[in-house]
Design an enzyme around this catalytic site. Sequence first.
Site, PDB file in Angstrom:
ATOM      1  N   TYR A 255      -1.662   0.429  10.572  1.00  0.00           N
ATOM      2  CA  TYR A 255      -1.930  -0.252   9.291  1.00  0.00           C
ATOM      3  C   TYR A 255      -0.710  -0.146   8.366  1.00  0.00           C
ATOM      4  O   TYR A 255      -0.253  -1.148   7.807  1.00  0.00           O
ATOM      5  CB  TYR A 255      -3.157   0.382   8.625  1.00  0.00           C
ATOM      6  CG  TYR A 255      -3.363  -0.051   7.187  1.00  0.00           C
ATOM      7  CD1 TYR A 255      -4.041  -1.226   6.884  1.00  0.00           C
ATOM      8  CD2 TYR A 255      -2.868   0.717   6.122  1.00  0.00           C
ATOM      9  CE1 TYR A 255      -4.220  -1.623   5.555  1.00  0.00           C
ATOM     10  CE2 TYR A 255      -3.041   0.332   4.806  1.00  0.00           C
ATOM     11  CZ  TYR A 255      -3.717  -0.833   4.531  1.00  0.00           C
ATOM     12  OH  TYR A 255      -3.895  -1.228   3.222  1.00  0.00           O
TER      13      TYR A 255
ATOM     14  N   SER B 123       0.810  -1.221   0.000  1.00  0.00           N
ATOM     15  CA  SER B 123       0.000   0.000   0.000  1.00  0.00           C
ATOM     16  C   SER B 123       0.839   1.264   0.000  1.00  0.00           C
ATOM     17  O   SER B 123       1.917   1.326   0.629  1.00  0.00           O
ATOM     18  CB  SER B 123      -0.874  -0.012   1.255  1.00  0.00           C
ATOM     19  OG  SER B 123      -1.424   1.265   1.491  1.00  0.00           O
TER      20      SER B 123
ATOM     21  N   GLU C 193       0.176   3.639   1.751  1.00  0.00           N
ATOM     22  CA  GLU C 193       0.250   4.050   3.164  1.00  0.00           C
ATOM     23  C   GLU C 193       1.653   3.831   3.723  1.00  0.00           C
ATOM     24  O   GLU C 193       2.032   4.463   4.697  1.00  0.00           O
ATOM     25  CB  GLU C 193      -0.746   3.243   4.008  1.00  0.00           C
ATOM     26  CG  GLU C 193      -2.106   3.892   4.189  1.00  0.00           C
ATOM     27  CD  GLU C 193      -2.084   5.083   5.154  1.00  0.00           C
ATOM     28  OE1 GLU C 193      -2.610   6.143   4.753  1.00  0.00           O
ATOM     29  OE2 GLU C 193      -1.557   4.963   6.272  1.00  0.00           O
TER      30      GLU C 193
END
Length: 329
Positions: free
Chosen positions: A147, A124, A126
Site C-alpha cells: 500500500y 499517506s 504510510e
Amino acid sequence: MTKTALITGITGQDGSYLAELLLSKGYKVYGLVRRSSSVNVERISHIANDITLIPGDLLDQTSIANAIRQSQPDEIYNLAAQSFVATSWSQPELTGQFTALGVTRVLEAIRTENPKIRFYQASSSEMFGSTPPPQTEKSLFHPRSPYGVSKLYGHFATINYRESYGMFACSGILFNHESPRRGLEFVTRKVSNCVAQIKLGLLDKMTIGNLDARRDWGFAGDYVRAMWMMLQADKPEDYVIATGISKSVRELVDTAFKIVDLDYHDYVTVDPALLRPAEVDFLCGDASYAREKLGWAPDVTFEQLVQSMVKEDLQRNRRIIAASGADLR
Ligand code: NAP
Ligand code: G4F
C-alpha cells in the site's frame, strides 16, 4: 460563481465528510462510484439528494474521462483507493492497480479533458514507513507495505504531472484520521466497536495485533478541510497534515476501555496472526508548513475523537439490540 467538484471514493469515510464540506460551501458535488452488487452508500445516504453519483472505476480509464465530461469539475479530489494496509500484502497487484496506477488514470484523464482542473491526491503517511519522527514534507520516504509503495507512486505521479504539464496538482500527506464512519477493519474503529459490544454484553474478548505501534491520529472532518484548503491556495504544493501528537495502539485501547469504566487487561489478548509482515512503528507528523501557508490546524483532540467513536458505537449497537427485540438490561 458556483464551483463544481468531482470526488472519487465518495462512498468512503473521507469522501462523505468532504462531500458535506463542499455542499456547505455551495459546491455542486459529483461522486464517482464503482459498481457493486449491493447498496454501498450508507455514509452518504443523508446527502443523497444533494449530490450526483456517476458510475465509474479507477481501473477503467474511459469511465474516468466520461465522469469528467459529465461533471465538468473545477476540482477533482482523488480519494478512491484500496486503503487497508493489511490487505495490501494479500492483494499487492490489485492494490497497485487501484492505488498507484489509478492516480495516473485520473491525471491522464484531466490532462486530456481539461488540464485546468485542480487536482487533489490522497497521499499517506504510510509513505514514510521506517523514517523516524517527526515526519515533514522534507522527510525521506521508505514505505513498508505494498500500500505504501503504491501511494508513493501516486504521490510522485502527481508531482510529475505538475512539473511536466504545469497542472494544479497537489498531494496531502495525511496522517491517520478517524471518525465514527471509519471502516470496521481499521484499529480505532475495531477498538471502539469491540469496547461498545463488550460493555453491552455482546462480546467477551477482543484480539489485537501490535500494541506498540504508534500513530498520529486525528479527526477526518478536520482533515478534509485541509484537502479543500490546498486546492484554494495560490500555487499547487504538497503538505503534511497531522496533529503532531502520537499515541500507541496500547494507549488507544486503554483510553477506549476507560471511557466505559473497564480495564482493557481483562478483555484484550494479542493474536500474532494480526501482526504485519513489516510494521510502520512510529508516525508523528509535523504540520507546521500547512499551518503557516494554509492556516490549517486540527480542532478535535485524540481523547474527543475516541470518546465520539465509542459513544456512536454504543448507540449503534443499542439500536441493533433493540431492533432484534433482545432485553437490554
Ligand atoms: P475508505 O473509507 O477505504 O474509502 C475508499 C474509497 O475508495 C471508497 O469509496 C471505495 O469505494 C473507493 N474505491 C476503492 N477502489 C475503487 C475503484 N477501483 N474505483 C472507484 N472507487 C474505488 O478510505 P478513506 O479512509 O476515506 O481514505 C480516503 C483516501 O485517503 C484513500 O485513498 C486512502 O488511501 C487515503 N488516506 C487515508 C488516510 C486515513 O487515515 N483515513 C490517511 C492517509 C491517506 P467502495 O465504497 O465501492 O469500496
Ligand atoms: O488502523 P490501521 O489498520 O491503519 P494504518 O495501517 O496505519 O493505515 C491507515 O492509515 C494510513 C495513514 O498512515 C492510511 F494511509 C491508510 O489508508 C489507513 O487509513 O493500523 C494502525 C496500527 C498498525 O500499526 C497496526 O499494525 O494499528 C496496528 N494494529 C494492531 N492491532 C492493528 C490491529 N490494526 C488493525 N487494523 N487491526 C488490529 O487488530
